[in-house]
Design an enzyme around this catalytic site. Structure first.
Site, PDB file in Angstrom:
ATOM      1  N   GLU A 199      42.146  38.186  38.193  1.00 37.56           N
ATOM      2  CA  GLU A 199      41.957  37.083  37.250  1.00 37.56           C
ATOM      3  C   GLU A 199      43.277  36.538  36.719  1.00 37.56           C
ATOM      4  O   GLU A 199      43.330  35.445  36.158  1.00 37.56           O
ATOM      5  CB  GLU A 199      41.104  37.554  36.067  1.00 37.56           C
ATOM      6  CG  GLU A 199      39.638  37.756  36.390  1.00 37.56           C
ATOM      7  CD  GLU A 199      39.421  39.000  37.229  1.00 37.56           C
ATOM      8  OE1 GLU A 199      38.384  39.076  37.892  1.00 37.56           O
ATOM      9  OE2 GLU A 199      40.290  39.899  37.247  1.00 37.56           O
ATOM     10  N   ASN A 281      37.910  38.373  43.825  1.00 31.30           N
ATOM     11  CA  ASN A 281      37.933  36.913  43.807  1.00 31.30           C
ATOM     12  C   ASN A 281      39.338  36.350  44.033  1.00 31.30           C
ATOM     13  O   ASN A 281      40.332  36.985  43.691  1.00 31.30           O
ATOM     14  CB  ASN A 281      37.410  36.402  42.466  1.00 31.30           C
ATOM     15  CG  ASN A 281      38.148  37.017  41.285  1.00 31.30           C
ATOM     16  OD1 ASN A 281      37.858  38.154  40.920  1.00 31.30           O
ATOM     17  ND2 ASN A 281      39.079  36.292  40.708  1.00 31.30           N
ATOM     18  N   ASP A 323      33.087  33.646  41.617  1.00 27.97           N
ATOM     19  CA  ASP A 323      33.432  35.009  41.211  1.00 27.97           C
ATOM     20  C   ASP A 323      32.483  36.030  41.828  1.00 27.97           C
ATOM     21  O   ASP A 323      32.081  37.008  41.189  1.00 27.97           O
ATOM     22  CB  ASP A 323      33.427  35.135  39.676  1.00 27.97           C
ATOM     23  CG  ASP A 323      34.094  36.430  39.217  1.00 27.97           C
ATOM     24  OD1 ASP A 323      34.930  36.969  39.955  1.00 27.97           O
ATOM     25  OD2 ASP A 323      33.755  36.908  38.123  1.00 27.97           O
TER      26      ASP A 323
END
Length: 375
Positions: A199, A281, A323
């Site tokens: 992230e 992701n 995601d």
């Protein structure tokens, strides 16, 4: 009033108990024990109950008829304000249960009584950057050591009998967004871990260390275009880019911060001698900024455990903008079809599909939805 002397049998029992305890303290976890873990119901020395992660035990004392009679015998609290999410599978060796708690803590507990034997608390900096709770997913056992990863991206080796630190190594810089949440694993005498932090625009990577001293053996990035390395005598030797050209499936320089963190860890298939990892992701979140497949995000990877080279990949969600990640366990197994034995691996993905792959080459065998509605 004087007490009668203890019976000789009681004294002998104490001596035998002491001998058993001392031998237990000296017992080390071997490579053979790790590979044979699913066949030994007396202990659990691997995450996933076996390097393939099949989580199957031959234990027959518990079955479908008597499982309803299970009752709690003891309870153990992870304690206080640090009692957050709990995602670790305990390991058990010589009657001692090893497990991790939130905020990078390790506990050794008597599996028969729940009595705490020792506790280790990592000294975490104030600026750790965990994405999604301050959890830890467990330890690895090897020799007389307990290994685990921390929220500030360190690998720590503890003495399994005392909890004292034997060595601690920085895997990545937590200030760049890295952390470790996965349980490490031992394969062919190597300590292997993935990292978290997709992230925050990190580059995912899988690394192997010498479990005796924490020396880095190899490093493999999981974003296409980054160079992998094998380390010998402290020197880095280039081991090829991670399966593709820089920017081939990424626009511009976005491959440099592409995410794809293997934050759940992986498993190992002894038959093909392959590490099986999933990647998370891609970064940034806004998929419109990164047209293309964005390899090797949201994928399953097979790596050579000797040097970290990628042998094959399967991307479950190209250009992931939801995601979905691709980290869910890739479990290896064999089955027969048309009279032929198939070496397969299967995974349930967050995109709602269940995939079966040929684990020798990563080729797609079949896929089907396992949810009622895919949105």
């Amino acid at each position: 009033m004087t007490q009668p002397p203890r019976r000789p049998f009681f004294a002998v029992s104490l001596v035998l108990s002491a001998m058993l305890l001392s031998s237990a303290a000296l017992a080390a976890v071997t490579d053979e024990e790790i590979l044979q873990d699913p066949k030994n119901p007396q202990q659990i020395v691997t995450n996933g109950l076996g390097v393939q992660g099949q989580r199957y035990s031959p234990l027959d004392i518990l079955n479908v008829d008597n499982v309803k009679e299970l009752r709690p015998v003891w309870a153990f609290s992870f304690g206080g304000e640090k009692q957050r999410g709990q995602q670790a599978q305990p390991l058990i060796k010589d009657g001692v249960m090893y497990m991790t708690g939130s905020y990078s803590r390790v506990f050794a507990v008597d599996a028969r009584t729940g009595k705490k034997l020792w506790q280790y608390d990592a000294r975490l900096p104030d600026d750790i950057r965990p994405c999604c709770d301050v959890i830890n997913r467990g330890v690895a056992l090897y020799g007389d050591l307990v290994f685990f990863g921390t929220l500030d991206a360190k690998l720590v080796a503890l003495n399994k009998d005392t909890g004292k630190v034997v060595w601690s190594k920085k895997v990545a810089d937590h200030k760049e967004g890295y952390s470790i949440s996965a349980a490490p694993m031992i394969v062919n005498g190597k300590l292997i871990t993935g990292v978290a932090g997709g992230e925050f625009g990190v580059v995912g990577k899988i690394q192997a260390y010498d479990p005796k001293n924490g020396e880095l053996l190899w490093m493999r990035p999981t974003v296409e275009g980054h160079m992998g390395y094998v380390y010998k005598d402290g020197k880095a030797i280039e081991n090829g880019i991670s399966g593709g050209e820089a920017g081939k499936t990424w626009p511009g320089d976005l491959w440099k911060t592409g995410g794809a963190a293997p934050w759940l860890g992986g498993y190992y298939d002894p038959e093909t001698n392959l590490l099986l990892f999933g990647t998370g992701n891609p970064a940034p979140w806004n998929s419109h900024l990164r047209p293309g497949d964005n390899l090797y995000s949201s994928s399953r990877l097979a790596l050579n455990p000797d040097d970290g080279t990628i042998k094959w990949h399967f991307q479950s969600t190209p250009h992931d903008g939801w995601d979905f990640d691709g980290v869910n366990e890739l479990i290896s197994f064999n089955y027969k079809e048309g009279g032929k034995e198939i070496k397969a691996a299967a995974t349930a993905d967050r995109n709602g599909f269940f995939y079966v792959l040929d684990r020798t080459n990563g080729k797609f065998i079949r896929g089907f939805p396992f949810v009622d509605k895919i949105t």
